[in-house]
Write an enzyme that holds these catalytic residues in place. Structure first.
Site, short mmCIF file in Angstrom:
data_model
loop_
_atom_site.label_atom_id
_atom_site.label_comp_id
_atom_site.label_asym_id
_atom_site.label_seq_id
_atom_site.Cartn_x
_atom_site.Cartn_y
_atom_site.Cartn_z
N PRO A 1 0.01 13.92 6.28
CG PRO A 1 -2.32 14.62 6.01
CD PRO A 1 -0.90 14.68 5.36
CB CYS A 2 1.23 9.71 9.64
SG CYS A 2 0.40 9.98 11.21
CD GLN A 3 -5.13 7.36 11.24
OE1 GLN A 3 -4.26 8.08 11.69
NE2 GLN A 3 -5.91 6.23 11.69
CG PHE B 1 1.24 6.57 4.13
CD1 PHE B 1 1.31 7.96 4.33
CD2 PHE B 1 0.88 5.81 2.99
CE1 PHE B 1 0.84 8.83 2.86
CE2 PHE B 1 0.52 6.78 1.83
CZ PHE B 1 0.71 8.24 1.81
CB SER B 2 -0.10 5.63 10.64
OG SER B 2 -0.43 4.97 11.99
#
Ligand SMILES: C[S@@+](CC[C@H](N)C(=O)[O-])C[C@H]1O[C@@H](n2cnc3c(N)ncnc32)[C@H](O)[C@@H]1O
Length: 377
Positions: free
Chosen positions: A72-74, A76-77
């Site tokens: 899940p990129c959240q 690190f996004s």
């Protein structure tokens, strides 16, 4: 022998699609989300799919040779809250490390957002690199862009691969052309693992390419390359006729009275108008002579307008599918808005197909044998 794969954080199956095309058998896949799970199962019938929190499924994962994961990129996004590894979802990375320890697959391929390299002055990436490289894998990362894989989208993603049974520094993600621009001094450093730097001492953002082994790393700034046969623009993939629900022409023409015509390209994206010349994405009108900006799962982005002939409209889910490299109706069966989000979260199959193909067909460059290989340049 058919290679067996396991796909974690599977979403709508970007990795699965690539594996199917390469003749790799995905035997087990997992995701928590209802809609992603529905789409995955309606498209991919073979193998086991488990909808659950991965933390509860460690014991059901079968043995495999290739592990893929689009974490899940959240956490690190740059669009997220920038909590990084401190976010509870960051601990999903620990789950991944645990699974790698248990199964020790021959290869793994991970995908994440570009910001991972710079977040918190490189601390998050250093933690990730340190954990992965201590598992006795040679780790390699490279920033790749969807545009270089024949897709009409500027989408930069960090790809991290791990290969087992290797002590020699080698690269699966570089071409001979990439290597030819690295200085001789740096090549000598790369060839000698003992000269690599200690990861934990590093406190800066990481360059777009590097290798890591046993808590040490070496990195460099590589120029971009293209694996695409031909460059594809939005105008090549847009639908000629679309439902009027996607059309915003009347209100856009009113809004344009207070906008400035810009006519410029940024990262290959054609920007036709900007509200008062500003950079606010929500007010931008894109053209179709360039590529799309990075598709995301965030709702505000789904209203962005494109000038297509005399019409101003948002993109359709079919266009999202084409921009990401999926079949047109891959996400059919959920709402238009859910389709945008699912495609926006996915990994482009052509990008990871290229990576996985390099791995399984053993296409690499050996750094400590470069003198012989130089002749191949
Ligand atoms: C960046 S997306 C991956 C997209 C995928 N690579 C694709 O091509 O569609 C991350 C996925 O992780 C899933 N996820 C988040 N937390 C999870 C958890 N605890 N267990 C299993 N899956 C989880 C989300 O539902 C989401 O589909």
């Amino acid at each position: 022998m058919t290679i067996k794969a396991v796909e974690l954080f599977a979403g709508i199956g970007g990795f699965r699609f690539a594996c199917d095309e390469l003749g790799i058998k995905t035997i087990w896949a997992n995701d928590l989300d209802d809609k992603a799970s529905k789409i995955y199962q309606q498209n991919f019938k073979s193998g086991t799919f488990v909808q659950d929190d991965i933390k509860k499924q460690f014991d059901s994962i079968p043995s495999h040779q290739l592990l893929t994961a689009g974490l899940p990129c959240q956490p690190f996004s740059s669009a997220g809250k920038k909590k990084g590894l401190n976010d509870s979802r960051g601990t999903l990375f620990e789950s991944l490390v645990h699974i790698l320890k248990i199964h020790s697959p021959t290869f793994f391929v991970l995908e994440n957002v570009k910001r991972l390299l710079s977040m918190d002055k490189g601390k998050h990436f250093a933690t990730i690199l340190d954990s992965l490289s201590s598992l006795d894998y040679l780790i390699e990362w490279r920033l790749l862009n969807a545009i270089d894989f024949g897709l009409p989208q500027h989408r930069e993603r960090i790809i991290i691969i791990g290969t087992k049974n290797t002590v020699q520094p080698k690269s699966f993600l570089c071409s001979h052309r990439d290597i030819s621009v690295i200085s001789k001094n740096q090549l000598n450093q790369i060839a000698c693992v003992d000269r690599w730097a200690n990861i934990i001492k590093h406190d800066d953002k990481f360059p777009n390419w590097g290798l890591s082994y046993h808590n040490q790393f070496i990195s460099d700034h590589l120029t971009t390359f293209s694996a695409a046969q031909k460059s594809v623009r939005l105008k090549d993939i847009i639908q000629k006729q679309v439902d009027p629900a996607f059309d915003f022409t009347r209100e856009t023409l009113t809004r344009l009275k207070s906008s400035q015509r810009v006519e410029k390209y940024y990262n290959g994206v054609e920007i036709v108008y900007n509200q008062k010349g500003g950079a606010r994405m929500g007010y931008t009108i894109f053209g179709i002579n360039g590529v799309a900006p990075t598709l995301t799962s965030s709702t505000s982005r789904h209203y962005e307008r494109y000038k297509i002939g005399n019409q101003y409209r948002r993109l359709t889910p079919i266009e999202y599918a084409r921009i990401q490299g999926f079949p047109d109706n891959h996400c059919e069966g959920v709402s238009v808005y859910d389709q945008y989000a699912l495609y926006g979260n996915a990994v482009p199959p052509p990008m990871v197909k290229w990576v996985i193909n390099r791995l399984i067909s053993n296409q690499f460059i050996h750094f400590n044998d470069l003198n012989n290989q130089m002749e191949l340049f």
